[in-house]
Design a protein around this motif. Structure first.
Motif, mmCIF file in Angstrom:
data_model
loop_
_atom_site.group_PDB
_atom_site.id
_atom_site.type_symbol
_atom_site.label_atom_id
_atom_site.label_comp_id
_atom_site.label_asym_id
_atom_site.label_seq_id
_atom_site.Cartn_x
_atom_site.Cartn_y
_atom_site.Cartn_z
ATOM 1 N N GLU A 5 0.831 -1.202 0.000
ATOM 2 C CA GLU A 5 0.000 0.000 0.000
ATOM 3 C C GLU A 5 0.866 1.252 0.000
ATOM 4 O O GLU A 5 0.548 2.236 -0.665
ATOM 5 C CB GLU A 5 -0.943 0.011 1.206
ATOM 6 C CG GLU A 5 -1.884 1.209 1.147
ATOM 7 C CD GLU A 5 -3.022 1.132 2.137
ATOM 8 O OE1 GLU A 5 -3.690 2.160 2.284
ATOM 9 O OE2 GLU A 5 -3.232 0.079 2.742
ATOM 10 N N GLU A 6 2.001 1.220 0.700
ATOM 11 C CA GLU A 6 2.904 2.379 0.726
ATOM 12 C C GLU A 6 3.443 2.673 -0.673
ATOM 13 O O GLU A 6 3.591 3.820 -1.066
ATOM 14 C CB GLU A 6 4.071 2.144 1.703
ATOM 15 C CG GLU A 6 3.664 2.085 3.158
ATOM 16 C CD GLU A 6 3.060 0.733 3.564
ATOM 17 O OE1 GLU A 6 3.382 -0.303 2.943
ATOM 18 O OE2 GLU A 6 2.229 0.725 4.492
ATOM 19 N N CYS A 7 3.723 1.624 -1.423
ATOM 20 C CA CYS A 7 4.209 1.794 -2.790
ATOM 21 C C CYS A 7 3.120 2.449 -3.659
ATOM 22 O O CYS A 7 3.403 3.348 -4.452
ATOM 23 C CB CYS A 7 4.616 0.446 -3.366
ATOM 24 S SG CYS A 7 5.403 0.563 -4.968
ATOM 25 N N LEU A 8 1.892 2.014 -3.498
ATOM 26 C CA LEU A 8 0.793 2.610 -4.260
ATOM 27 C C LEU A 8 0.569 4.063 -3.860
ATOM 28 O O LEU A 8 0.218 4.894 -4.695
ATOM 29 C CB LEU A 8 -0.493 1.801 -4.087
ATOM 30 C CG LEU A 8 -0.518 0.451 -4.807
ATOM 31 C CD1 LEU A 8 -1.822 -0.269 -4.533
ATOM 32 C CD2 LEU A 8 -0.294 0.606 -6.290
ATOM 33 N N GLN A 9 0.792 4.391 -2.588
ATOM 34 C CA GLN A 9 0.695 5.788 -2.157
ATOM 35 C C GLN A 9 1.732 6.629 -2.890
ATOM 36 O O GLN A 9 1.430 7.725 -3.370
ATOM 37 C CB GLN A 9 0.920 5.912 -0.645
ATOM 38 C CG GLN A 9 -0.219 5.412 0.188
ATOM 39 C CD GLN A 9 0.105 5.422 1.680
ATOM 40 O OE1 GLN A 9 1.269 5.437 2.081
ATOM 41 N NE2 GLN A 9 -0.933 5.383 2.499
ATOM 42 N N SER A 10 2.943 6.117 -3.003
ATOM 43 C CA SER A 10 4.003 6.838 -3.715
ATOM 44 C C SER A 10 3.669 6.977 -5.195
ATOM 45 O O SER A 10 3.851 8.049 -5.783
ATOM 46 C CB SER A 10 5.341 6.113 -3.567
ATOM 47 O OG SER A 10 5.747 6.107 -2.224
ATOM 48 N N GLY A 12 0.780 7.090 -6.475
ATOM 49 C CA GLY A 12 -0.329 8.027 -6.565
ATOM 50 C C GLY A 12 0.108 9.482 -6.569
ATOM 51 O O GLY A 12 -0.634 10.368 -6.985
ATOM 52 N N ARG A 13 1.332 9.746 -6.121
ATOM 53 C CA ARG A 13 1.851 11.121 -6.141
ATOM 54 C C ARG A 13 2.526 11.470 -7.473
ATOM 55 O O ARG A 13 2.911 12.604 -7.687
ATOM 56 C CB ARG A 13 2.822 11.320 -4.980
ATOM 57 C CG ARG A 13 2.115 11.343 -3.623
ATOM 58 C CD ARG A 13 3.034 11.782 -2.504
ATOM 59 N NE ARG A 13 4.055 10.806 -2.191
ATOM 60 C CZ ARG A 13 3.938 9.823 -1.300
ATOM 61 N NH1 ARG A 13 2.809 9.678 -0.645
ATOM 62 N NH2 ARG A 13 4.938 9.002 -1.068
#
Length: 139
Positions: A5-10, A12-13
């Protein structure tokens, strides 16, 4: 690289991305993306092509509905472990037609299943086989 999920947050930026291809093998021990994780991709408003290979289970394909803000998306490539039956394919097509106004091509890959292409309204739906290492045009 293992997705989280942290990778997808990144990801998403990275709002100027036009193509994003997350490709795993059916044999990888990957974490399946849920609705909460997928929501991070909604900020990618310039995205024209998205590939999600083996990060959604067949029963999780409805989670794609959370990606409603991908207004520029023209091509969606997904790979699933098991063949999608005709009822599931119909539900998926209807879901993406409602959710992605600019979508023109839906490609569904699995290790089994017949190669076929058909149209559902403006949407070209291609169902094809995929084995890790195959050369596939994702654009």
């Amino acid at each position: 690289q293992e997705m989280s999920e942290e990778c997808l947050q990144s990801l998403g930026r990275m709002v100027h991305l036009e193509s994003l291809h997350i490709v795993h093998s059916a044999y990888d021990d990957t974490v399946l993306f849920g609705m909460k994780s997928l929501r991070h991709l909604n900020a990618l408003s310039s995205l024209k092509s998205l590939s999600l290979f083996y990060v959604l289970g067949n029963e999780d394909l409805s989670n794609l509905r959370v990606l409603r803000d991908l207004d520029s998306l023209e091509t969606l490539n997904i790979a699933v472990e098991d063949e999608i039956d005709s009822e599931g394919l119909d539900l998926l097509c209807n879901s993406v037609l409602l959710g992605f106004a600019s979508l023109r091509k839906l490609r569904i890959f699995s290790e089994d299943g017949p190669r076929q292409t058909h149209h559902k309204g403006k949407l070209e739906v291609e169902y094809s086989t995929f084995n890790f290492g195959d050369l596939v045009d994702l654009e």
